[in-house]
Design a protein around this motif. Structure first.
Motif, PDB file in Angstrom:
ATOM      1  N   VAL A 233      -5.228  -2.620 -30.838  1.00  0.00           N
ATOM      2  CA  VAL A 233      -4.965  -4.048 -31.049  1.00  0.00           C
ATOM      3  C   VAL A 233      -5.249  -4.828 -29.769  1.00  0.00           C
ATOM      4  CG1 VAL A 233      -3.151  -5.754 -31.489  1.00  0.00           C
ATOM      5  CG2 VAL A 233      -3.323  -3.706 -32.917  1.00  0.00           C
ATOM      6  N   ARG A 234      -4.860  -4.261 -28.638  1.00  0.00           N
ATOM      7  CA  ARG A 234      -5.094  -4.929 -27.350  1.00  0.00           C
ATOM      8  C   ARG A 234      -6.595  -5.050 -27.065  1.00  0.00           C
ATOM      9  NH1 ARG A 234      -3.881  -8.735 -23.773  1.00  0.00           N
ATOM     10  NH2 ARG A 234      -4.089  -8.074 -21.598  1.00  0.00           N
ATOM     11  N   LEU A 235      -7.343  -4.002 -27.338  1.00  0.00           N
ATOM     12  CA  LEU A 235      -8.785  -4.032 -27.111  1.00  0.00           C
ATOM     13  C   LEU A 235      -9.462  -5.043 -28.037  1.00  0.00           C
ATOM     14  CD1 LEU A 235      -9.489  -0.225 -26.647  1.00  0.00           C
ATOM     15  CD2 LEU A 235      -9.528  -1.989 -24.863  1.00  0.00           C
ATOM     16  N   ILE A 236      -8.995  -5.126 -29.272  1.00  0.00           N
ATOM     17  CA  ILE A 236      -9.545  -6.119 -30.200  1.00  0.00           C
ATOM     18  C   ILE A 236      -9.260  -7.524 -29.679  1.00  0.00           C
ATOM     19  CG2 ILE A 236      -9.329  -7.098 -32.516  1.00  0.00           C
ATOM     20  CD1 ILE A 236      -8.881  -4.233 -33.540  1.00  0.00           C
ATOM     21  N   HIS A 237      -8.057  -7.734 -29.165  1.00  0.00           N
ATOM     22  CA  HIS A 237      -7.722  -9.050 -28.597  1.00  0.00           C
ATOM     23  C   HIS A 237      -8.648  -9.385 -27.438  1.00  0.00           C
ATOM     24  CE1 HIS A 237      -4.655 -11.759 -26.309  1.00  0.00           C
ATOM     25  NE2 HIS A 237      -5.515 -12.476 -26.997  1.00  0.00           N
ATOM     26  N   ILE A 238      -8.886  -8.418 -26.569  1.00  0.00           N
ATOM     27  CA  ILE A 238      -9.774  -8.641 -25.419  1.00  0.00           C
ATOM     28  C   ILE A 238     -11.182  -8.984 -25.889  1.00  0.00           C
ATOM     29  CG2 ILE A 238     -10.903  -7.449 -23.482  1.00  0.00           C
ATOM     30  CD1 ILE A 238      -8.204  -5.943 -23.095  1.00  0.00           C
ATOM     31  N   SER A 239     -11.605  -8.434 -27.018  1.00  0.00           N
ATOM     32  CA  SER A 239     -12.956  -8.680 -27.524  1.00  0.00           C
ATOM     33  C   SER A 239     -13.112 -10.037 -28.204  1.00  0.00           C
ATOM     34  CB  SER A 239     -13.357  -7.578 -28.502  1.00  0.00           C
ATOM     35  OG  SER A 239     -12.678  -7.720 -29.733  1.00  0.00           O
ATOM     36  N   ARG A 240     -12.044 -10.815 -28.301  1.00  0.00           N
ATOM     37  CA  ARG A 240     -12.056 -12.181 -28.847  1.00  0.00           C
ATOM     38  C   ARG A 240     -12.672 -12.249 -30.247  1.00  0.00           C
ATOM     39  NH1 ARG A 240     -13.809 -15.604 -23.368  1.00  0.00           N
ATOM     40  NH2 ARG A 240     -12.872 -14.120 -21.911  1.00  0.00           N
ATOM     41  N   PRO A 241     -11.994 -11.683 -31.239  1.00  0.00           N
ATOM     42  CA  PRO A 241     -12.571 -11.618 -32.587  1.00  0.00           C
ATOM     43  C   PRO A 241     -12.929 -12.963 -33.191  1.00  0.00           C
ATOM     44  CG  PRO A 241     -10.253 -10.950 -32.570  1.00  0.00           C
ATOM     45  CD  PRO A 241     -10.687 -11.011 -31.160  1.00  0.00           C
ATOM     46  N   VAL A 242     -12.270 -14.035 -32.747  1.00  0.00           N
ATOM     47  CA  VAL A 242     -12.618 -15.354 -33.280  1.00  0.00           C
ATOM     48  C   VAL A 242     -14.050 -15.739 -32.923  1.00  0.00           C
ATOM     49  CG1 VAL A 242     -11.833 -16.732 -31.301  1.00  0.00           C
ATOM     50  CG2 VAL A 242     -11.715 -17.701 -33.608  1.00  0.00           C
ATOM     51  N   LEU A 243     -14.605 -15.086 -31.891  1.00  0.00           N
ATOM     52  CA  LEU A 243     -15.971 -15.397 -31.453  1.00  0.00           C
ATOM     53  C   LEU A 243     -16.995 -14.371 -31.932  1.00  0.00           C
ATOM     54  CD1 LEU A 243     -15.274 -16.565 -27.767  1.00  0.00           C
ATOM     55  CD2 LEU A 243     -15.427 -17.948 -29.841  1.00  0.00           C
ATOM     56  N   TRP A 244     -16.572 -13.389 -32.705  1.00  0.00           N
ATOM     57  CA  TRP A 244     -17.524 -12.386 -33.198  1.00  0.00           C
ATOM     58  C   TRP A 244     -18.614 -13.013 -34.063  1.00  0.00           C
ATOM     59  CZ3 TRP A 244     -14.649  -7.319 -35.025  1.00  0.00           C
ATOM     60  CH2 TRP A 244     -13.949  -6.764 -33.915  1.00  0.00           C
ATOM     61  N   ILE A 245     -18.337 -14.175 -34.643  1.00  0.00           N
ATOM     62  CA  ILE A 245     -19.339 -14.859 -35.464  1.00  0.00           C
ATOM     63  C   ILE A 245     -20.627 -15.078 -34.687  1.00  0.00           C
ATOM     64  CG2 ILE A 245     -18.459 -17.136 -34.814  1.00  0.00           C
ATOM     65  CD1 ILE A 245     -19.980 -16.191 -38.224  1.00  0.00           C
ATOM     66  N   ASN A 246     -20.505 -15.251 -33.359  1.00  0.00           N
ATOM     67  CA  ASN A 246     -21.690 -15.515 -32.538  1.00  0.00           C
ATOM     68  C   ASN A 246     -22.627 -14.317 -32.467  1.00  0.00           C
ATOM     69  OD1 ASN A 246     -20.815 -18.144 -31.830  1.00  0.00           O
ATOM     70  ND2 ASN A 246     -19.477 -17.288 -30.261  1.00  0.00           N
ATOM     71  N   THR A 247     -22.094 -13.118 -32.697  1.00  0.00           N
ATOM     72  CA  THR A 247     -22.933 -11.918 -32.665  1.00  0.00           C
ATOM     73  C   THR A 247     -23.213 -11.392 -34.072  1.00  0.00           C
ATOM     74  OG1 THR A 247     -20.935 -10.557 -32.284  1.00  0.00           O
ATOM     75  CG2 THR A 247     -22.189 -11.268 -30.351  1.00  0.00           C
ATOM     76  N   ILE A 248     -22.148 -11.198 -34.861  1.00  0.00           N
ATOM     77  CA  ILE A 248     -22.339 -10.686 -36.220  1.00  0.00           C
ATOM     78  C   ILE A 248     -23.133 -11.684 -37.057  1.00  0.00           C
ATOM     79  CG2 ILE A 248     -21.222  -9.883 -38.325  1.00  0.00           C
ATOM     80  CD1 ILE A 248     -18.749  -9.267 -36.628  1.00  0.00           C
ATOM     81  N   GLY A 249     -22.736 -12.952 -36.997  1.00  0.00           N
ATOM     82  CA  GLY A 249     -23.403 -13.965 -37.807  1.00  0.00           C
ATOM     83  C   GLY A 249     -24.876 -14.071 -37.486  1.00  0.00           C
TER      84      GLY A 249
END
Length: 292
Positions: free
Chosen positions: A15-31
């Motif tokens: 959970v901590r690592l996911i938080h560090i990875s800023r999931p709200v911004l994953w759209i910039n890569t996955i999208g």
């Protein structure tokens, strides 16, 4: 430590690592990766699945984990950190982050070297390298005015390496438009951190130009991106112009870091909205057989 606490520890670390990875911004890569697939005329391709998976936690932990390691001084001054907008790490976490980045990324690197065309792998390495050295010395683009903003054009590179990985031709106007869009967005989002960056001695584009100058800089790049998007999709260009215009005008009216922070939620939503407008007709056209 109790047995229950010991069993929960790995979950909490994840959970901590996911938080560090800023999931709200994953759209910039996955999208961007998904749009890269759609622009080849396919709804999805299993060959691209490892690339899309890499663009989730592994790649985002790489770029934001490295960022947090090298930005501990400024993050300590930034009230945004420690929230959904980004983690505030402790020195004791650096080793864990470094090992975790290696563990989740190296298997993908080995696979890509074996399975993908060399041109695609070369662009992917460039993509990762730019973001690592955005934060890490000796280049540390983050501390170099204008280079910090220009380096973030790399967010568009999935529109290049995904088609290359699938043996397709990139849609060049879309790629060029997203390159320009990414330059604009980076500088605009940095306005909210001007005071903390200035106090820490970091001269970003936003620090150098100030909020008003940054609004002009970002507005100019967003105009360029609108023109390029119009070559591919007029609806996408119109939405891009509308949202970018709203952001720039509101910042020009009240050019302060506080305004930048108030506008940040709309800036975060920007790629979600524009991506939906771009993706809906693309997916419809693919399903209906309108694309070869």
């Amino acid at each position: 430590m109790t047995a229950a606490a010991a069993s929960a520890a790995p979950v909490m670390r994840l959970v901590r690592l996911i938080h560090i990875s800023r999931p709200v911004l994953w759209i910039n890569t996955i999208g961007t990766g998904l749009v890269g697939i759609w622009l080849t005329g396919r709804l999805f391709d299993l060959q691209a699945l490892p690339v899309i998976l890499w663009l989730t936690l592994p790649f985002n932990l790489l770029i934001y984990g490295v960022n947090d390691v090298y930005d501990q001084e400024t993050d300590a001054l930034n009230p945004r950190k420690g929230s959904i907008e980004g983690a505030r790490i402790e020195p004791r976490e650096v080793r864990t982050i470094a090992w975790s980045v290696a563990v989740v990324n190296l298997p993908f690197l080995v696979y890509f070297l074996v399975a993908l065309p060399p041109a695609a792998v070369a662009v992917m390495l460039l993509y990762a390298g730019v973001f690592v050295f955005y934060s890490a010395p000796p280049l540390r683009f983050k501390t170099r005015p204008f280079l910090d903003s220009l380096s973030n054009a790399a967010y568009a590179l999935p529109l290049l390496f995904v088609p290359l990985a699938l043996g397709a031709t990139p849609v060049w106007p879309a790629l060029a438009g997203l390159l320009a869009w990414s330059v604009a967005k980076h500088a605009f989002d940095a306005v909210q951190d001007v005071e903390e960056d200035r106090e820490a001695g970091i001269a970003t584009t936003a620090v150098r130009l100030g909020p008003r100058g940054t609004a002009v800089w970002s507005g100019a790049w967003w105009l360029v991106s609108t023109g390029l998007f119009a070559v591919v999709s007029l609806p996408v260009a119109a939405v891009n112009l509308a949202i970018a215009g709203a952001l720039v005008v509101r910042l020009l009216r009240r050019p302060t870091p506080a305004t930048g922070h108030r506008l940040y939620p709309l800036s975060v939503a920007f790629p979600y909205i524009a991506g939906s407008v771009a993706g809906a007709p693309l997916t419809f056209g693919i399903v209906m057989g309108l694309y070869p």
